[in-house]
Write a protein that holds these residues in place. Structure first.
Motif, short mmCIF file in Angstrom:
data_model
loop_
_atom_site.label_atom_id
_atom_site.label_comp_id
_atom_site.label_asym_id
_atom_site.label_seq_id
_atom_site.Cartn_x
_atom_site.Cartn_y
_atom_site.Cartn_z
N VAL A 109 0.85 -1.18 0.00
CA VAL A 109 0.00 0.00 0.00
C VAL A 109 0.89 1.23 0.00
CG1 VAL A 109 -1.82 1.26 1.22
CG2 VAL A 109 -1.73 -1.23 1.36
N LEU A 110 0.48 2.22 -0.76
CA LEU A 110 1.19 3.49 -0.90
C LEU A 110 0.23 4.61 -0.51
CD1 LEU A 110 3.45 5.33 -2.38
CD2 LEU A 110 2.02 5.02 -4.39
N LEU A 111 0.76 5.65 0.13
CA LEU A 111 -0.03 6.85 0.37
C LEU A 111 0.88 8.05 0.43
CD1 LEU A 111 0.29 7.91 3.56
CD2 LEU A 111 -1.19 5.99 3.99
N VAL A 112 0.29 9.22 0.30
CA VAL A 112 1.00 10.47 0.49
C VAL A 112 0.41 11.10 1.74
CG1 VAL A 112 1.56 12.73 -0.48
CG2 VAL A 112 1.37 10.74 -2.00
N GLY A 113 1.22 11.23 2.79
CA GLY A 113 0.69 11.74 4.04
C GLY A 113 1.75 12.04 5.07
N ASP A 114 1.29 12.33 6.26
CA ASP A 114 2.16 12.69 7.37
C ASP A 114 2.66 11.44 8.09
OD1 ASP A 114 1.76 15.45 6.98
OD2 ASP A 114 -0.14 15.35 8.07
N ALA A 115 3.97 11.23 8.03
CA ALA A 115 4.57 10.05 8.65
C ALA A 115 4.21 9.91 10.14
CB ALA A 115 6.08 10.05 8.46
N PRO A 116 4.23 10.98 10.93
CA PRO A 116 3.91 10.79 12.36
C PRO A 116 2.52 10.17 12.59
CG PRO A 116 4.95 12.91 12.04
CD PRO A 116 4.68 12.35 10.67
N TYR A 117 1.56 10.47 11.74
CA TYR A 117 0.23 9.87 11.89
C TYR A 117 0.22 8.43 11.37
CZ TYR A 117 -4.73 8.90 11.40
OH TYR A 117 -5.97 8.31 11.49
N TYR A 118 0.75 8.21 10.18
CA TYR A 118 0.63 6.89 9.54
C TYR A 118 1.64 5.86 10.03
CZ TYR A 118 -2.83 9.00 6.52
OH TYR A 118 -3.95 9.61 6.06
#
Length: 170
Positions: A109-118
């Motif tokens: 799975v790939l996403l673009v987001g904030d590492a601290p949350y994910y």
């Protein structure tokens, strides 16, 4: 009490309204939206949460993409109605949909987001996987649903060609 359901075609306008409410007006200009244009969601993984009155509280969608020769799930958007934030609904959608993805034999799975949350869901920064510009490379995150599924996977993220509505290759 919330009811978790697969998103239906009839839910589409309501889910889009939730995304409009939760994200900036220019959300559709993001590079991840270019990868989604003309491609159907992975229906089995695109979920909605409704309260006891049937009101949409949260939604998550997944899309097929390719990185090199590898099939990848692109997670997003995920949104929780502002009046329902802090209730753990986003985490519920994440864990339930990722379990479904494993059961459908997806590997990564790939996403673009904030590492601290994910990070709490196991996502880490991907090296060598390039989203179309103008994406910040530090926000390109991946999760292996199978041991070492991202090992050796690198290249430009591209729009997927053809997937059946249940999320499998035809």
């Amino acid at each position: 009490m919330y009811k978790l359901e697969q998103e239906t075609e009839a839910d589409g306008w309501e889910v889009e309204a939730l995304y409009d409410l939760c994200f900036a007006p220019g959300r559709t200009a993001l590079s991840s939206y270019r990868l989604r244009e003309g491609v159907r969601t992975i229906a089995a993984l695109s979920l909605v949460l409704r309260d006891e009155g049937g009101v949409l509280a949260a939604a998550i969608r997944y899309w097929p993409v390719r990185v090199g020769a590898d099939d990848v799930l692109l997670l997003g958007p995920i949104a929780v109605h502002p009046t329902r934030q802090g209730e753990g609904l986003g985490a519920l959608l994440m864990t339930e949909s990722l379990d479904l993805a494993r059961n459908l034999d997806w590997d990564r799975v790939l996403l673009v987001g904030d590492a601290p949350y994910y990070n709490r869901f196991g996502f880490t920064k991907l090296e060598g996987v390039v989203m179309p510009p103008p994406t910040n490379p530090d926000r390109v995150l991946g999760l292996s649903l199978r041991q070492d599924a991202w090992r050796g996977v690198q290249g430009q993220v591209e729009r997927a060609a053809c997937f059946a509505p249940n999320g499998t290759l035809p």
